[in-house]
Design a protein around this motif. Structure first.
Motif, PDB file in Angstrom:
ATOM      1  N   ALA A 153       0.834  -1.208   0.000  1.00  0.00           N
ATOM      2  CA  ALA A 153       0.000   0.000   0.000  1.00  0.00           C
ATOM      3  C   ALA A 153       0.864   1.252   0.000  1.00  0.00           C
ATOM      4  CB  ALA A 153      -0.932  -0.002   1.210  1.00  0.00           C
ATOM      5  N   ALA A 154       1.981   1.205   0.711  1.00  0.00           N
ATOM      6  CA  ALA A 154       2.862   2.368   0.798  1.00  0.00           C
ATOM      7  C   ALA A 154       3.496   2.700  -0.547  1.00  0.00           C
ATOM      8  CB  ALA A 154       3.943   2.131   1.842  1.00  0.00           C
ATOM      9  N   ALA A 155       3.647   1.708  -1.412  1.00  0.00           N
ATOM     10  CA  ALA A 155       4.193   1.978  -2.743  1.00  0.00           C
ATOM     11  C   ALA A 155       3.252   2.891  -3.524  1.00  0.00           C
ATOM     12  CB  ALA A 155       4.420   0.668  -3.489  1.00  0.00           C
ATOM     13  N   ALA A 156       1.948   2.733  -3.301  1.00  0.00           N
ATOM     14  CA  ALA A 156       0.964   3.567  -3.996  1.00  0.00           C
ATOM     15  C   ALA A 156       0.702   4.873  -3.264  1.00  0.00           C
ATOM     16  CB  ALA A 156      -0.350   2.800  -4.157  1.00  0.00           C
ATOM     17  N   ILE A 157       0.680   4.819  -1.939  1.00  0.00           N
ATOM     18  CA  ILE A 157       0.353   6.001  -1.140  1.00  0.00           C
ATOM     19  C   ILE A 157       1.348   6.080   0.023  1.00  0.00           C
ATOM     20  CG2 ILE A 157      -1.453   7.236   0.104  1.00  0.00           C
ATOM     21  CD1 ILE A 157      -3.470   5.324  -1.270  1.00  0.00           C
ATOM     22  N   PRO A 158       2.504   6.677  -0.210  1.00  0.00           N
ATOM     23  CA  PRO A 158       3.519   6.732   0.853  1.00  0.00           C
ATOM     24  C   PRO A 158       3.176   7.757   1.935  1.00  0.00           C
ATOM     25  CG  PRO A 158       4.279   7.898  -1.084  1.00  0.00           C
ATOM     26  CD  PRO A 158       2.943   7.279  -1.442  1.00  0.00           C
ATOM     27  N   HIS A 159       3.875   7.672   3.036  1.00  0.00           N
ATOM     28  CA  HIS A 159       3.807   8.648   4.129  1.00  0.00           C
ATOM     29  C   HIS A 159       2.472   8.663   4.860  1.00  0.00           C
ATOM     30  CE1 HIS A 159       7.561   9.885   2.451  1.00  0.00           C
ATOM     31  NE2 HIS A 159       6.990  10.257   1.332  1.00  0.00           N
ATOM     32  N   GLN A 160       1.775   7.548   4.867  1.00  0.00           N
ATOM     33  CA  GLN A 160       0.529   7.478   5.625  1.00  0.00           C
ATOM     34  C   GLN A 160       0.826   7.447   7.118  1.00  0.00           C
ATOM     35  OE1 GLN A 160      -2.681   4.759   4.638  1.00  0.00           O
ATOM     36  NE2 GLN A 160      -1.584   4.246   2.757  1.00  0.00           N
ATOM     37  N   LYS A 161      -0.148   7.856   7.878  1.00  0.00           N
ATOM     38  CA  LYS A 161      -0.122   7.726   9.324  1.00  0.00           C
ATOM     39  C   LYS A 161      -1.176   6.696   9.690  1.00  0.00           C
ATOM     40  CE  LYS A 161       2.495  11.404   9.287  1.00  0.00           C
ATOM     41  NZ  LYS A 161       3.721  11.189   8.585  1.00  0.00           N
ATOM     42  N   VAL A 162      -0.843   5.838  10.632  1.00  0.00           N
ATOM     43  CA  VAL A 162      -1.772   4.805  11.077  1.00  0.00           C
ATOM     44  C   VAL A 162      -1.966   4.968  12.575  1.00  0.00           C
ATOM     45  CG1 VAL A 162      -2.187   2.332  11.318  1.00  0.00           C
ATOM     46  CG2 VAL A 162      -1.036   3.203   9.273  1.00  0.00           C
ATOM     47  N   ALA A 163      -3.218   5.062  12.993  1.00  0.00           N
ATOM     48  CA  ALA A 163      -3.534   5.175  14.414  1.00  0.00           C
ATOM     49  C   ALA A 163      -4.279   3.924  14.856  1.00  0.00           C
ATOM     50  CB  ALA A 163      -4.389   6.410  14.672  1.00  0.00           C
ATOM     51  N   LEU A 164      -3.794   3.320  15.936  1.00  0.00           N
ATOM     52  CA  LEU A 164      -4.460   2.184  16.552  1.00  0.00           C
ATOM     53  C   LEU A 164      -5.069   2.665  17.859  1.00  0.00           C
ATOM     54  CD1 LEU A 164      -1.651  -0.506  16.140  1.00  0.00           C
ATOM     55  CD2 LEU A 164      -3.550  -0.038  14.589  1.00  0.00           C
ATOM     56  N   VAL A 165      -6.331   2.354  18.061  1.00  0.00           N
ATOM     57  CA  VAL A 165      -7.029   2.803  19.264  1.00  0.00           C
ATOM     58  C   VAL A 165      -7.484   1.580  20.047  1.00  0.00           C
ATOM     59  CG1 VAL A 165      -8.922   4.199  20.180  1.00  0.00           C
ATOM     60  CG2 VAL A 165      -7.850   4.827  17.996  1.00  0.00           C
ATOM     61  N   GLY A 166      -7.048   1.494  21.287  1.00  0.00           N
ATOM     62  CA  GLY A 166      -7.435   0.383  22.147  1.00  0.00           C
ATOM     63  C   GLY A 166      -6.595   0.375  23.408  1.00  0.00           C
ATOM     64  N   THR A 167      -6.872  -0.575  24.254  1.00  0.00           N
ATOM     65  CA  THR A 167      -6.182  -0.644  25.541  1.00  0.00           C
ATOM     66  C   THR A 167      -5.041  -1.654  25.493  1.00  0.00           C
ATOM     67  OG1 THR A 167      -7.618  -2.401  26.353  1.00  0.00           O
ATOM     68  CG2 THR A 167      -8.344  -0.118  26.748  1.00  0.00           C
ATOM     69  N   ASP A 168      -4.131  -1.525  26.449  1.00  0.00           N
ATOM     70  CA  ASP A 168      -3.041  -2.496  26.573  1.00  0.00           C
ATOM     71  C   ASP A 168      -3.588  -3.900  26.790  1.00  0.00           C
ATOM     72  OD1 ASP A 168      -1.059  -0.608  26.225  1.00  0.00           O
ATOM     73  OD2 ASP A 168      -0.769  -0.284  28.370  1.00  0.00           O
ATOM     74  N   GLU A 169      -4.691  -4.003  27.518  1.00  0.00           N
ATOM     75  CA  GLU A 169      -5.291  -5.307  27.776  1.00  0.00           C
ATOM     76  C   GLU A 169      -5.775  -5.961  26.481  1.00  0.00           C
ATOM     77  OE1 GLU A 169      -6.407  -2.488  29.551  1.00  0.00           O
ATOM     78  OE2 GLU A 169      -5.000  -2.912  31.162  1.00  0.00           O
ATOM     79  N   ILE A 170      -6.292  -5.167  25.572  1.00  0.00           N
ATOM     80  CA  ILE A 170      -6.751  -5.694  24.284  1.00  0.00           C
ATOM     81  C   ILE A 170      -5.564  -6.021  23.386  1.00  0.00           C
ATOM     82  CG2 ILE A 170      -7.918  -5.046  22.119  1.00  0.00           C
ATOM     83  CD1 ILE A 170      -9.842  -5.853  24.333  1.00  0.00           C
ATOM     84  N   PHE A 171      -4.633  -5.078  23.253  1.00  0.00           N
ATOM     85  CA  PHE A 171      -3.530  -5.261  22.313  1.00  0.00           C
ATOM     86  C   PHE A 171      -2.523  -6.324  22.758  1.00  0.00           C
ATOM     87  CE2 PHE A 171      -4.391  -0.748  20.840  1.00  0.00           C
ATOM     88  CZ  PHE A 171      -4.990  -1.162  19.669  1.00  0.00           C
ATOM     89  N   GLN A 172      -2.227  -6.395  24.031  1.00  0.00           N
ATOM     90  CA  GLN A 172      -1.268  -7.376  24.560  1.00  0.00           C
ATOM     91  C   GLN A 172       0.003  -7.436  23.716  1.00  0.00           C
ATOM     92  OE1 GLN A 172      -3.182 -11.152  25.181  1.00  0.00           O
ATOM     93  NE2 GLN A 172      -4.829 -10.249  26.348  1.00  0.00           N
ATOM     94  N   SER A 173       0.566  -6.295  23.437  1.00  0.00           N
ATOM     95  CA  SER A 173       1.805  -6.068  22.682  1.00  0.00           C
ATOM     96  C   SER A 173       1.668  -6.254  21.171  1.00  0.00           C
ATOM     97  CB  SER A 173       2.977  -6.898  23.225  1.00  0.00           C
ATOM     98  OG  SER A 173       2.923  -8.224  22.783  1.00  0.00           O
ATOM     99  N   SER A 174       0.521  -6.680  20.665  1.00  0.00           N
ATOM    100  CA  SER A 174       0.362  -6.791  19.210  1.00  0.00           C
ATOM    101  C   SER A 174       0.471  -5.427  18.551  1.00  0.00           C
ATOM    102  CB  SER A 174      -0.961  -7.466  18.850  1.00  0.00           C
ATOM    103  OG  SER A 174      -2.061  -6.729  19.321  1.00  0.00           O
ATOM    104  N   ASP A 175       0.091  -4.355  19.248  1.00  0.00           N
ATOM    105  CA  ASP A 175       0.222  -3.011  18.694  1.00  0.00           C
ATOM    106  C   ASP A 175       1.683  -2.671  18.443  1.00  0.00           C
ATOM    107  OD1 ASP A 175       0.561  -3.075  21.502  1.00  0.00           O
ATOM    108  OD2 ASP A 175       0.079  -0.960  21.697  1.00  0.00           O
ATOM    109  N   ARG A 176       2.561  -3.060  19.359  1.00  0.00           N
ATOM    110  CA  ARG A 176       3.984  -2.760  19.189  1.00  0.00           C
ATOM    111  C   ARG A 176       4.591  -3.582  18.052  1.00  0.00           C
ATOM    112  NH1 ARG A 176       2.600  -1.740  24.100  1.00  0.00           N
ATOM    113  NH2 ARG A 176       3.003  -3.508  25.439  1.00  0.00           N
ATOM    114  N   HIS A 177       4.181  -4.843  17.939  1.00  0.00           N
ATOM    115  CA  HIS A 177       4.671  -5.660  16.836  1.00  0.00           C
ATOM    116  C   HIS A 177       4.233  -5.075  15.493  1.00  0.00           C
ATOM    117  CE1 HIS A 177       5.028  -8.852  19.989  1.00  0.00           C
ATOM    118  NE2 HIS A 177       6.206  -8.910  19.409  1.00  0.00           N
ATOM    119  N   TYR A 178       2.955  -4.718  15.393  1.00  0.00           N
ATOM    120  CA  TYR A 178       2.473  -4.133  14.146  1.00  0.00           C
ATOM    121  C   TYR A 178       3.209  -2.826  13.841  1.00  0.00           C
ATOM    122  CZ  TYR A 178      -0.085  -1.452  10.813  1.00  0.00           C
ATOM    123  OH  TYR A 178      -0.382  -0.676   9.726  1.00  0.00           O
ATOM    124  N   ALA A 179       3.392  -1.972  14.840  1.00  0.00           N
ATOM    125  CA  ALA A 179       4.051  -0.687  14.628  1.00  0.00           C
ATOM    126  C   ALA A 179       5.453  -0.884  14.062  1.00  0.00           C
ATOM    127  CB  ALA A 179       4.106   0.109  15.926  1.00  0.00           C
TER     128      ALA A 179
END
Length: 127
Positions: free
Chosen positions: A60-86
């Motif tokens: 996707a970045a090849a077509a539309i570079p410099h995007q910002k991605v926001a993840l909204v949720g709690t640490d209990e929900i993400f359980q570090s998956s947010d950091r891996h994705y980031a």
């Protein structure tokens, strides 16, 4: 430019339907995406699945570079998956990723990056 987002195949596909006049700048206008997990009870994503999502973001970045991605949720929900994705999204796609507990903080983070967009127009509450 008017458009509608339509999901199909049980959420596996996203169709963007444009109406009216469309110019070339309209198709690469996307600057951010907000993934709101604040209302869910559980999130089960393996590291492998997160890696594959990061690789799709690279395409996707090849077509539309410099995007910002926001993840909204709690640490209990993400359980570090947010950091891996980031990590995957920032390294492979070059996306700046922010993780927030609420939409209000998310809006201000995005508005600081896109001052031309009024904060009230960012991720309005669906209710």
């Amino acid at each position: 430019m008017a458009y509608e987002l339509r999901y199909e195949n049980e959420g596996r596909g996203l169709v963007v339907v444009f109406t009216g006049g469309v110019i070339s700048d309209d198709v690469d206008i996307l600057r951010y995406s907000v993934w709101d997990f604040s209302r869910i009870e559980r999130l089960d994503l393996s590291k492998e699945k997160l890696r594959r999502i990061g690789m799709m973001d690279k395409q996707a970045a090849a077509a539309i570079p410099h995007q910002k991605v926001a993840l909204v949720g709690t640490d209990e929900i993400f359980q570090s998956s947010d950091r891996h994705y980031a990590i995957y999204a920032e390294v492979w796609a070059g996306f700046e990723v922010g993780v927030f507990a609420d939409l209000e903080t998310t809006r201000h983070w995005l508005a600081a990056r896109f001052p031309e967009i009024p904060v009230e127009n960012i991720a309005p509450d669906p209710d």
